[in-house]
Every structure is written in C-alpha cells, then in structure tokens.
Design an enzyme around this catalytic site. Structure first.
Site, PDB file in Angstrom:
ATOM      1  N   LYS A 278       0.836  -1.199   0.000  1.00 47.98           N
ATOM      2  CA  LYS A 278       0.000   0.000   0.000  1.00 47.98           C
ATOM      3  C   LYS A 278       0.871   1.249   0.000  1.00 47.98           C
ATOM      4  O   LYS A 278       2.013   1.206   0.459  1.00 47.98           O
ATOM      5  CB  LYS A 278      -0.854   0.026   1.287  1.00 47.98           C
ATOM      6  CG  LYS A 278      -1.990  -0.964   1.319  1.00 47.98           C
ATOM      7  CD  LYS A 278      -2.823  -0.800   2.576  1.00 47.98           C
ATOM      8  CE  LYS A 278      -3.976  -1.763   2.608  1.00 47.98           C
ATOM      9  NZ  LYS A 278      -4.977  -1.534   1.552  1.00 47.98           N
ATOM     10  N   ARG A 352     -10.475 -11.478   1.995  1.00 41.36           N
ATOM     11  CA  ARG A 352     -11.286 -12.578   1.465  1.00 41.36           C
ATOM     12  C   ARG A 352     -10.546 -13.911   1.560  1.00 41.36           C
ATOM     13  O   ARG A 352     -11.161 -14.968   1.664  1.00 41.36           O
ATOM     14  CB  ARG A 352     -11.705 -12.248   0.021  1.00 41.36           C
ATOM     15  CG  ARG A 352     -10.557 -12.047  -0.919  1.00 41.36           C
ATOM     16  CD  ARG A 352     -10.949 -11.281  -2.185  1.00 41.36           C
ATOM     17  NE  ARG A 352     -11.010  -9.824  -1.969  1.00 41.36           N
ATOM     18  CZ  ARG A 352     -11.312  -8.951  -2.925  1.00 41.36           C
ATOM     19  NH1 ARG A 352     -11.604  -9.363  -4.160  1.00 41.36           N
ATOM     20  NH2 ARG A 352     -11.338  -7.663  -2.651  1.00 41.36           N
TER      21      ARG A 352
HETATM   22  N1  BES Z   1      -8.256  -3.580   4.372  1.00 38.09           N
HETATM   23  C1  BES Z   1      -8.362  -3.207   3.010  1.00 38.09           C
HETATM   24  C2  BES Z   1      -9.634  -2.428   2.715  1.00 38.09           C
HETATM   25  C3  BES Z   1      -9.656  -1.000   3.172  1.00 38.09           C
HETATM   26  C4  BES Z   1      -8.849  -0.047   2.580  1.00 38.09           C
HETATM   27  C5  BES Z   1     -10.535  -0.592   4.128  1.00 38.09           C
HETATM   28  C6  BES Z   1      -8.905   1.260   2.984  1.00 38.09           C
HETATM   29  C7  BES Z   1     -10.621   0.715   4.534  1.00 38.09           C
HETATM   30  C8  BES Z   1      -9.795   1.651   3.961  1.00 38.09           C
HETATM   31  C9  BES Z   1      -8.366  -4.447   2.127  1.00 38.09           C
HETATM   32  O1  BES Z   1      -7.588  -5.501   2.565  1.00 38.09           O
HETATM   33  C10 BES Z   1      -7.828  -4.027   0.806  1.00 38.09           C
HETATM   34  O2  BES Z   1      -6.675  -3.665   0.751  1.00 38.09           O
HETATM   35  N2  BES Z   1      -8.661  -4.071  -0.228  1.00 38.09           N
HETATM   36  C11 BES Z   1      -8.258  -3.677  -1.525  1.00 38.09           C
HETATM   37  C12 BES Z   1      -8.804  -4.689  -2.502  1.00 38.09           C
HETATM   38  C13 BES Z   1      -8.268  -4.524  -3.891  1.00 38.09           C
HETATM   39  C14 BES Z   1      -6.788  -4.870  -3.930  1.00 38.09           C
HETATM   40  C15 BES Z   1      -9.043  -5.433  -4.795  1.00 38.09           C
HETATM   41  C16 BES Z   1      -8.830  -2.291  -1.777  1.00 38.09           C
HETATM   42  O3  BES Z   1      -9.937  -2.008  -1.342  1.00 38.09           O
HETATM   43  O4  BES Z   1      -8.134  -1.497  -2.388  1.00 38.09           O
HETATM   44 MN    MN Z   2      -5.573  -5.321   1.930  1.00 33.04          MN
END
Ligand code: BES
Ligand code: MN
Ligand code: ZN
Length: 509
Positions: A278, A352
């Site tokens: 990230k 997931r």
């Molecule tokens: N924990 C995150 C989701 C999230 C991100 C919640 C920011 C709240 C604020 C999750 O694990 C994630 O990183 N999801 C990705 C999925 C994508 C790679 C398909 C996302 O939402 O960007």
């Molecule tokens: Mn994630």
C-alpha cells in the site's frame, strides 16, 4: 458508569443535575414544564427572554437552582418537534452528556427518553440514550504515560420514565449496557496499536473472554492450519513474523442441538498490502483492519451479558499481511480449505483469503446462519461513505433480518447485489478463480468471491470498511457493527425490546 431507571415527576427527584429537552421555537417538553413549575417559572423566563432557542444539539447549563431537589438544570435543544428523528435524538443525548462531562457533573437525571422520535417507543429511547452516553464517555488512554483527567468523571445517570413503563425500560437498559460493553471491547481492540494487538494477542483476549463469560474456546495455530489445508489463510500469513491464529469462541445460551449463528470477523492485525504494498499515507489506519474481529468478539460478549437463549459462535481468522522474502507473490496459486484453487493476483485483497477458509471451517458447525464482518474494500467506502455498512447475502430472509436489525439499532446497513453477472470478473486463466475482479464494483466482486464459500448455509456479508473507525482528529474505532449484530441476536432469541420501527416480521429460525 451506573445507570438506573427512575419514575416520578422530574421536579421531585433528587439529582445533581436534571436534563430536559426544549423543542425549537422555545417549546418546553413535558419534563421541562414540570421543572418550570417547580422553579417558579425559571425555564419560562429563560425561554421568553430568548436565552435558549431549542436548536438541535444546543445546551444551556443553569446552576444553583434554588428551592428544588436538584443543584443544576441542563436544557438540551431538540429542534422542531416534527423533525425529531433518530439522528437528532442521538445528537441531543451526545450534547447533553458532553455538557455534563465538561461541567464536572457527578450524577444526573436525564428526561430525554420522554420524547422518542416519531415511530420509536420509550424503550428504544432508553436504549439509545444509554448506548450514546457510553459511546460519548468512552476514552482510550491506556497507551498514554499520563492520562489527563481534568474533571471528576460522570458516575451515574438516572433515566426518567413513567411508572407504567418502568419494567420495559429496565429490560431495555440492561440490553443497552451489554451492547455498550460489547462496543467498548470492540473499540479497545481496534484502537490498540498493531505491535500490541497481534494475532496471538487477539487469542489471549478471546481466552480472557472465555474465562470471564464461560464460553467455549478453540485456537488453531499454523500447524493445525497446515494439517487442515487452509492454504488461503496460510498464504496471507507467510510474510509475517507473527504466527496466525484461527480463534473460535462459543456462547451456549440454548440446547446443544440448536444450530448456532456463526459470526466471522476479519482479523488482519495490520494490512500493509503485502507484496502489493500500500502507499505510505495513512497506512497506520490499517491497524483497524481487525475491526471485523473486534466486532464479532464485542457481539458475543454482549450476547452473553444479555444471557440470550441462543447459540453463537464468534470465529476470527487472525494474521498480519506483511511483505518479505517468504511472502506470497502476485501470481501465486493456492488451494483453499474448500478445495477450490485461487490465483492471488493482488496480495492486498487478503481479507477474502482469510475469510474463505474460516467460512469453510464453519461448515462443520452446521450453522443456522453465517454472518461475516470485514473491513474488506476501499470501494465500499466510496459507495456508501461512513454511514452504512455494505450488505450482501445469498438468502433474502437473512438479508432482511440484518437490515431490520441495523434499522432498530440505528447502525444501518444497505444491501448491494450479488448477481452472477459480477462473478465473471473473477475469471482466472490458471486457477478456479482469481482473488480480485478489477476496479469496477470492487466491493461486489469481493462479496462474489466470498459467496463461493457459502454454499452450505444462509450467509450474509457486512463490509464495514467505511464505518468501523473514524479518521482525522477524532481518529478511533467506533464499535460498529456491534449494535446491529446484538439486535439481530436479540431478535433471533425472541428477546426484543425497544425495537419499534423496524420490521415486526418474525425472524426465520
Ligand atoms: N483492508 C483493506 C480495505 C480497506 C482499505 C478498508 C482502505 C478501509 C480503507 C483491504 O484488505 C484491501 O486492501 N482491499 C483492496 C482490494 C483490492 C486490492 C481489490 C482495496 O480495497 O483497495
Ligand atoms: Mn488489503
Ligand atoms: Zn485488509
């Protein structure tokens, strides 16, 4: 905080501070009128002079009110009577509690439940008042070297109701306190830093809950997961020095043969994204990526405090998501506990992956229903903001039940589609399917992924990414969706109180 229910006219009840509502255009509520009579027209004078308008969320503290059993009177603006809705009501309670706290009040008599919003009853108002008060007074300072405690804390709140309503009010209050304690647990766990709140810490907390509430406990470690074949959960854990855990807590409020409601909470104790790293900005907030786990632990705590006559399992797959030489790569293919293979195209779609193995593991419990709770997608925040949780379900009756519970608790969810059309986005050339479906409808394809592991039971998925914590100055976990989950369990157990204005439909069993 001590709560109690008091009956009788507000002007006869001894208290440090009596709290009464004023509607807009200077219209006193019934409680305010009684106080006005007892004080020889004090409130009428103030309203007449235009010192208090009754605007929503406004407060006015009157000190040294002579000739009455109370030392102070706190007026709270409710806005126009016709516009008094759930949000306004909660705002008024929050404003009152803040004013009491800031004035250093030790105890108060709150008459706000006299005036529930349209479509809600007195027990609902009692419940909301207690929950909002606990929520407002919550603080997390255990990581500060010297917690600042300027004023003495508010110790006790009495809630005034009519004498015929006392029994229902008492039951509502008991549930509210249980829900408040569940929320506080969820907030504490969410707020803890990620170097403290590790997967093994969550297991330790679960063990403490099990001891305190006589719950069943099972904790699987990495070797157990290998033996069982939880390839997806293990794939996420690979990059971390912290060993993963799969925690199950069982609350038995009904007979052994009664199928349990299984609540599964995403327990990523820190989400760096893994190799699909990230960006740096606000990455600290990914300590909140275990708020699903915190929520299901808070819910089972509430259920057991309420002694609900039903069986509940809280299941928490817990791990960090870290990069490293041993971490899962984009392109890796793993075999899930279900036997289905997954091409991990993005290691940041890790929630997931841990949920799917827990969902398959839950099959052996023969659940009446499974609800997973997860800070799953940024896309859900884009879709619903910080107001509603996203809801998906393979069972219309269960979806209705979740929506109604959220409505009653004022911890609302909104349903989105789980149509087959979206499943195509998960196509993989190399494995049974991929773990991501591209940018369009990102929270829907996440739910579609999970649905492939929910074939054996009625299932609902709550994406709480937008509601589980606040950012900025007020950064911190919210305790959602503990109120929703608690109301759902209350309804399933047939113990409803303060539940007006949701559907009155009987939940399926
Ligand atoms: N924990 C995150 C989701 C999230 C991100 C919640 C920011 C709240 C604020 C999750 O694990 C994630 O990183 N999801 C990705 C999925 C994508 C790679 C398909 C996302 O939402 O960007
Ligand atoms: Mn994630
Ligand atoms: Zn995550």
């Amino acid at each position: 905080m001590d709560f109690s229910i008091r009956t009788g006219s507000p002007d006869k009840l001894r208290t440090g501070c009596v709290v009464a509502g004023i509607f807009a255009a200077r219209r006193p509520s019934a409680a305010a009128q009684a106080i006005d009579r007892a004080t020889g027209g004090l409130i009428g004078d103030i309203l007449k002079r235009g010192d208090f308008e009754g605007r929503p969320g406004s407060t006015l503290m009157l000190a040294r009110v002579s000739g009455t059993p109370f030392e102070r009177v706190l007026l709270v603006g409710l806005g126009a009577e016709a516009d008094l809705n759930e949000q306004r009501f909660r705002e008024a309670v929050r404003a009152a509690v803040l004013a009491l706290r800031d004035a250093g009040a030790r105890d108060a008599l709150v008459c706000l439940p006299d005036t529930p919003p349209a479509g809600r009853d007195m027990p609902w108002a009692i419940k909301q008042t207690a929950i909002v008060a606990l929520d407002t007074l919550y603080r997390f300072d255990r990581m500060k070297s010297a917690p600042d405690r300027a004023t003495l804390p508010l110790r006790s709140l009495a809630l005034r109701v009519g004498s015929r309503e006392a029994a229902a009010a008492g039951a509502a209050l008991e549930q509210a306190v249980a829900i408040g304690q569940g929320m506080a647990l969820a907030r504490d766990l969410g707020n803890l830093p990620p170097n403290v709140c590790t997967p093994s810490h969550l297991a330790t907390e679960a063990a403490a809950l099990a001891r305190a509430h006589r719950l069943g406990l099972e904790v699987l470690d990495q070797r157990d997961m290998q033996r069982l074949g939880m390839g997806a959960l293990l794939a996420v854990a690979r990059g971390s020095r912290q060993p993963p855990r799969l925690i199950s807590l069982t609350y038995r409020g009904a007979g052994r043969r009664d199928a349990p409601v299984v609540l599964i909470g995403k327990g990523i104790t820190f989400d760096t994204g893994g190799i699909s790293l990230k960006p740096a900005a606000e990455m600290d907030e990914m300590k909140f990526d275990m708020c699903g786990a915190a929520g299901v632990l808070g819910a089972i705590k509430a259920a057991s405090l309420m002694r609900l006559p039903l069986n509940v399992v809280a299941m928490v797959p817990a791990t960090e998501n870290m990069p490293g030489g041993n971490a899962t790569r984009p392109g890796d293919i793993v075999t899930t506990l279900s036997g289905q293979t997954v091409e991990i195209l993005n290691t940041d779609a890790e929630g997931r992956l841990i949920l799917c193995d827990a969902m398959t593991y839950a099959e052996r419990l023969k659940p009446a229903a499974v609800i997973d709770v997860a800070t799953l997608t940024g896309a859900c925040v884009i879709a619903l903001g910080h107001v509603a949780s996203g809801l998906w379900s393979n069972d219309d009756a269960l979806a209705r039940e979740v929506l109604d519970a959220g409505q009653r608790a004022w911890d609302r969810a909104w349903q989105l589609p789980l149509w087959d059309d979206y499943q195509e986005q998960l196509r993989s050339n190399f494995a049974d399917f991929a773990n991501i479906g591209g940018r369009p409808a990102g929270s829907i394809t996440a739910a579609c992924y999970l649905s492939r592991f929910a074939r054996k039971y009625p299932w609902a998925h709550l994406d709480i990414a937008g509601v589980a914590w606040r950012s900025g100055r007020e950064k911190g976990a919210t305790g959602r969706p503990v109120p929703l989950l608690a109301e759902l369990l209350i309804a399933r157990a047939g113990a409803g109180v303060g539940a007006s204005a949701g559907s009155t439909r009987r939940p399926r069993r």
